[in-house]
Enzyme design. Structure first.
Site, PDB file in Angstrom:
ATOM      1  CB  VAL A 114      -0.944  -0.014   1.223  1.00  0.00           C
ATOM      2  CG1 VAL A 114      -1.676   1.316   1.365  1.00  0.00           C
ATOM      3  CG2 VAL A 114      -1.957  -1.149   1.101  1.00  0.00           C
ATOM      4  CG  ASP A 115       4.291   3.399   2.745  1.00  0.00           C
ATOM      5  OD1 ASP A 115       3.780   4.493   2.462  1.00  0.00           O
ATOM      6  OD2 ASP A 115       5.154   3.269   3.629  1.00  0.00           O
TER       7      ASP A 115
END
Length: 656
Positions: A395-396
């Site tokens: 996600v990051d």
């Protein structure tokens, strides 16, 4: 003192000095770009992974003496001169498990156990309780070499692979990294193989009590009363395991292999992380798969691709970070070449379009990874951390890459951005935050089982990842995403520390977390006078060093003070000043002093240097040193400071 030996000055950095620092750093970072457009820097951990690699060669009888001598040089260099053992990070305290593995590896490469460095290490290990008090993964390693019995490890039957998702102990309730490490390890624990170990290297001298007579291998410390409950369950289950029907046992081993093989990732390896990849190599050997089998060949190549081999030293990385490095380098390059409001000249955009094309090609669009167990109807659209890891997009990374593609403004990025946007929205957890790889991966009781003595079996939402997702969505500016952003902001408000900082789960530590959140608040339009922002700004000011820089040690993950260290560091000075500028404090004297410190620390090649670790894999257990952080973050900060000088709004126009 400055890097050239001159005294620091309280005077603001001059325009000429600032321009020169940005220009030189931009050129230095540009030289690091690969021919196909991407960046990748070394990613270093502690002694554990290089030591495990040496032991893996001895387990398999695939010993490369020349390589092992170089790894030995590396292990000897990072041995502590203070306590004689090995720490988990630069100048850290003694760590028992890392020290046992490093000693074992050095003995395997041929070091005399009576040599001064080995004697000091052995004495330190024995003084700290001996090898019987090491962590679970180290005791598994000892069991594989016959230096400890398998009863030294917690009960983790391979039958766990048969449990449905809703079962509490299901592997689907673990984080991605735990799932990929555990699956092949369960097979090893079931088969109980013994290393070939052709030179018969053993470390019985590291035990205070002979391993065959140790009665209690699992004795805490426990995080709560649940730890004692699960220890009791471990005791009850242990005599039951031999009575599991052979048919069930074989079915479970097959289930583990069936889980692993679709996720082998070619030469990027299972989960693209060393422990999982090494466990697969040993699993295939234990299952009788010939080394010439294509699966075994590829699994071994995947491990070897993590090696960093230099003239005199070598070490093994825990994984590689090309997507992350490329996204962050791209932001720094754009910032350095941009004017007010982030508009970059065409020649810079032309250079970076190679990076964008490379990144677009790495977007995961066709594989529904393990995250889909909780979101089966969500279309994939994320990026992994490594070159290839399709089952486990990050996600990051997705948010960072998305912001870069959006800033670049190439119409070719539109579809990639929309797929990333939808995936990020779909990955939001019910509390409003985001984890790194999974949704609602927060069954905290699992961190109290004996196997989870590292305390990192899960992937719950964190402030830094949540902040990046807010920044991405706010930068895109879709009105219909406001409710998603609002829920995330509320999560961050609740997560703020009493002193005004935020915990940095994936970067060291409160400076990293606070910078991340201040960027998100700025992107989301939160007032610079908002009480949460003001409190964070005051905290950042309070931890600035007397020399104008900022630094924070990994000790802050272990009960140490927030935001402090014995020296200032380029990466953390950059984070702090970027956070202050995101909070509207570009003209704050603290920022000016930070800019002067960064300019003074830059070398003649336009680069910076720092030895301390700047990130974390698992707090208190596993720390990381990103070799690129000291380069692209200072460049980003200096360029942002310069660009905001000529900005009419003095507000960052994007989310990062």
């Amino acid at each position: 003192m400055a890097a050239d030996g001159s005294a620091f000055s309280d005077a603001p950095v001059s325009k000429e000095t600032l321009d020169r620092a940005v220009t030189n750093a931009h050129a230095a970072l540009g030289k690091r770009q690969q021919a196909d457009g991407h960046w990748v820097y070394e990613l270093e951990a502690d002694a554990t992974i290089p030591a495990e690699y040496v032991l893996l060669e001895h387990y398999l009888d695939r010993i490369d003496d020349a390589l092992e001598q170089k790894i030995g040089n590396y292990l000897r260099r990072i041995q502590s001169k203070d306590h004689g053992g090995w720490p988990l990070y630069h100048n850290g305290k003694f760590d028992l498990s890392a020290s046992v593995k490093a000693y074992f590896a050095l003995k395997a490469v041929g070091d005399d156990i009576n040599a001064p460095h080995m004697r000091r290490a052995r004495e330190a290990i024995l003084d700290h309780g001996g090898a019987e008090r090491t962590n679970v993964f180290t005791r598994c390693q000892l069991a594989l070499f016959g230096d400890a019995p398998w009863r030294a490890t917690p009960v983790m039957p391979v039958e766990l692979m048969l449990l449905p998702r809703k079962a509490f102990f299901s592997v689907w309730n673990m984080s991605y990294w735990s799932r990929t490490v555990v699956a092949p390890l369960l097979v090893l624990a079931a088969l109980k193989p013994i290393a070939i170990n052709p030179r018969q290297i053993h470390v019985r001298e590291l035990f205070v009590t002979p391993p065959e007579v140790v009665k209690d291998w699992i004795r805490g410390p426990y995080r709560s009363v649940w730890g004692r409950v699960f220890k009791g369950l471990d005791t009850v289950l242990r005599p039951v395991l031999p009575f599991i029907p052979t048919q069930t046992h074989d079915k479970a081993i097959k289930a583990a292999v069936d889980f692993i093989e679709p996720r082998l990732n070619g030469e990027d390896g299972l989960g693209a992380i060393y422990p999982a990849m090494a466990n697969v190599v040993m699993m295939y050997r234990a299952l009788g798969v010939p080394d010439e089998d294509p699966r075994a060949v590829t699994a071994w190549k995947a491990v070897q691709k993590l090696l960093v081999i230099k003239d005199d030293e070598a070490y093994c990385q825990p994984c590689v970070s090309p997507i992350w490095d490329t996204g962050l380098s791209g932001h720094a390059m754009l910032e350095a070449a941009s004017g007010p409001n982030g508009v970059a000249p065409e020649e810079t955009l032309t250079e970076l379009r190679k990076a964008s094309a490379w990144l677009r090609d790495k977007q995961i669009l066709d594989v529904k990874g393990d995250w889909a167990i909780n979101k089966p109807d969500l279309a994939p659209g994320g990026w992994a951390f490594q070159y290839g890891n399709d089952y486990y997009p990050d996600v990051d990374d997705t948010a960072v890459v998305g912001m870069l593609l959006h800033r670049e403004s190439d119409p070719a990025n539109a579809e990639a951005l929309e797929r990333a946007r939808q995936w990020i929205i779909g990955m939001q957890s019910t509390n409003g935050g985001w984890g790194a790889f999974d949704i609602d991966n927060n069954k905290d009781l699992l961190n109290h089982i004996p196997f989870a003595d590292h305390g990192a079996l899960l992937d719950p939402p964190t402030a830094d990842v949540t902040a990046r997702c807010i920044s991405f969505l706010a930068q895109l500016g879709h009105v219909e995403d406001q409710a998603v952003i609002d829920r995330a902001i509320e999560y961050l408000r609740k997560d703020q520390e009493e002193d005004g900082s935020w915990f940095g789960r994936w970067g060291t530590n409160y400076i990293y977390g606070t910078w991340s959140v201040l960027c998100a608040f700025n992107a989301a339009g939160i007032s610079h006078d908002d009480p949460a922002v003001v409190k964070a700004v005051e905290w950042l000011r309070s931890v600035q060093g007397a020399d104008g820089g900022w630094g924070e040690g990994c000790e802050s993950y272990e009960g140490g003070a927030h935001g402090t260290y014995g020296e200032s560091l380029p990466s953390q000075t950059a984070w702090a000043t970027l956070g202050l500028m995101a909070a509207g404090r570009r003209d704050d004297p603290a920022v000016a002093k930070g800019m002067a410190w960064l300019a003074e620390q830059q070398d003649e090649n336009g680069e910076w240097h720092e030895d301390p670790y700047n990130a974390v894999g698992f707090p208190k257990v596993f720390y990381l040193r990103y070799h690129g952080y000291k380069q692209f973050f200072p460049l980003m900060a200096l360029a942002r400071y310069r660009n905001l000088e000529s900005s009419n709004t003095r507000r960052v126009a994007f989310g990062f």
